[in-house]
Design an enzyme around this catalytic site. Structure first.
Site, mmCIF file in Angstrom:
data_model
loop_
_atom_site.group_PDB
_atom_site.id
_atom_site.type_symbol
_atom_site.label_atom_id
_atom_site.label_comp_id
_atom_site.label_asym_id
_atom_site.label_seq_id
_atom_site.Cartn_x
_atom_site.Cartn_y
_atom_site.Cartn_z
ATOM 1 N N GLY A 157 -3.271 -20.437 -2.394
ATOM 2 C CA GLY A 157 -4.662 -20.012 -2.500
ATOM 3 C C GLY A 157 -4.802 -18.718 -3.280
ATOM 4 N N SER A 187 -5.869 -18.170 -6.425
ATOM 5 C CA SER A 187 -6.784 -18.086 -7.565
ATOM 6 C C SER A 187 -7.975 -17.170 -7.314
ATOM 7 C CB SER A 187 -7.283 -19.480 -7.953
ATOM 8 O OG SER A 187 -8.021 -20.073 -6.902
ATOM 9 N N ASP A 221 -2.400 -29.815 -3.416
ATOM 10 C CA ASP A 221 -3.310 -29.762 -2.273
ATOM 11 C C ASP A 221 -2.487 -29.458 -1.033
ATOM 12 O OD1 ASP A 221 -5.060 -30.192 -0.180
ATOM 13 O OD2 ASP A 221 -5.759 -32.148 -0.876
ATOM 14 N N VAL A 222 -2.713 -28.312 -0.402
ATOM 15 C CA VAL A 222 -1.890 -27.924 0.744
ATOM 16 C C VAL A 222 -2.064 -28.865 1.933
ATOM 17 C CG1 VAL A 222 -1.771 -25.477 0.116
ATOM 18 C CG2 VAL A 222 -3.624 -26.284 1.617
ATOM 19 N N SER A 257 -7.013 -14.901 11.073
ATOM 20 C CA SER A 257 -8.352 -14.331 10.980
ATOM 21 C C SER A 257 -8.714 -13.752 12.344
ATOM 22 C CB SER A 257 -9.362 -15.420 10.607
ATOM 23 O OG SER A 257 -10.690 -14.986 10.806
ATOM 24 N N TYR A 312 -12.568 -23.620 12.726
ATOM 25 C CA TYR A 312 -11.847 -22.558 12.027
ATOM 26 C C TYR A 312 -11.063 -21.693 13.017
ATOM 27 C CZ TYR A 312 -11.205 -18.718 8.641
ATOM 28 O OH TYR A 312 -10.683 -17.758 7.797
ATOM 29 N N LYS A 345 -7.003 -21.165 13.054
ATOM 30 C CA LYS A 345 -6.431 -19.833 12.874
ATOM 31 C C LYS A 345 -5.679 -19.364 14.119
ATOM 32 C CE LYS A 345 -7.589 -19.160 8.622
ATOM 33 N NZ LYS A 345 -6.534 -19.050 7.589
ATOM 34 N N ILE A 391 -13.967 -9.409 5.115
ATOM 35 C CA ILE A 391 -13.448 -8.948 3.831
ATOM 36 C C ILE A 391 -14.349 -9.476 2.719
ATOM 37 C CG2 ILE A 391 -11.424 -8.900 2.309
ATOM 38 C CD1 ILE A 391 -10.902 -7.589 5.008
#
Length: 241
Positions: free
Chosen positions: A10, A12, A61-62, A140, A153, A157, A186
């Site tokens: 990730g 980019s 693609d992970v 996170s 999510y 995480k 962030i």
């Protein structure tokens, strides 16, 4: 440093991009992963090369286990084991739990949690044979606290934290450190729609963090100076509890 290659998934944009730039500046040879952000990845590559750094790009693609294994095993066979692996790639699809679709759940878990196995498993044995290396995962504050509207999510995480701690215990005797960074709010695309009038009062420092502040910690954890730090979850969050 020439032999110290670091894979960043990730890379980019956002935090991954900042880590790639900071790592290259510190002298690491960067393997920057992207999936759909080819244009952004090419821009990152030019920026690092223009500054005299070393970088190569890799696309996969992970969440695709077979593709990860094929691409990463080929890379290892050609160039040997990485010094560092930074599992940063992730997505979020937020909604109240009753409104979460099956795809919302599955896509986040596959990208954010399954990728831990998909990316690291093909790379672990080369690291173990060398008996040295660094693994860094990105969780996170959602994985620590649990956030409303982020059940999928937060689950992914939190799973990253558990997996990181377990893997650290397995690899410690081989001088391979495994640590987790848990960013708070962030400046990235992920918080673009966040209501700042509600969010900022929750942060004792009263501001949003910068990707470069997360990257600085990642580069330290890659270093020889961090050789006795493992199995830790380190928050970068301005004091957010």
């Amino acid at each position: 440093m020439s032999e110290k290659r670091v894979l960043i998934t990730g890379a980019s944009r956002g935090i991954g991009r900042a880590i790639a730039l900071a790592g290259a500046e510190a002298g690491y040879s960067i393997t920057a992963h992207y999936n759909k952000g080819k244009e952004e990845a090419e821009t990152l590559k030019r920026e690092i090369l223009d500054k005299g750094g070393k970088i190569e790009l890799i696309q996969f693609d992970v969440s695709d286990r077979n593709e990860c294994r094929e691409k990463l095993e080929n890379l290892t066979e050609a160039n040997g084991a990485f010094w560092g692996i930074i599992c940063n790639a992730g997505i979020c699809k937020d909604n109240a739990f009753p409104a979460l679709t099956g795809d919302d759940w599955d896509s986040v878990l596959r990208t954010d949690l399954d990728s831990f196995y998909n990316v690291l498993h093909p790379l672990i044995m080369p690291l173990c044979r060398k008996k040295r290396g660094r693994i860094i995962t990105l969780s996170s504050m959602s994985g620590i606290m649990g956030n409303r509207g982020q059940v999928n999510y937060s689950a992914a995480k939190a799973g990253i934290i558990g997996a990181t701690k377990a893997l650290a215990a397995e690899l410690a005797s081989r001088s391979i450190t495994v640590n987790c960074i848990a960013p708070g709010l962030i400046e990235t695309d992920m918080i673009a729609d966040l209501p700042m009038d509600i969010a900022l009062p929750l942060i004792p420092m009263g501001r949003i963090g910068k990707p470069e502040e997360v990257a600085a910690l990642a580069v330290f954890l890659l270093s020889e100076s961090a050789s006795y730090i493992t199995r830790q979850v380190i928050s970068v969050n301005g004091g957010l509890l």
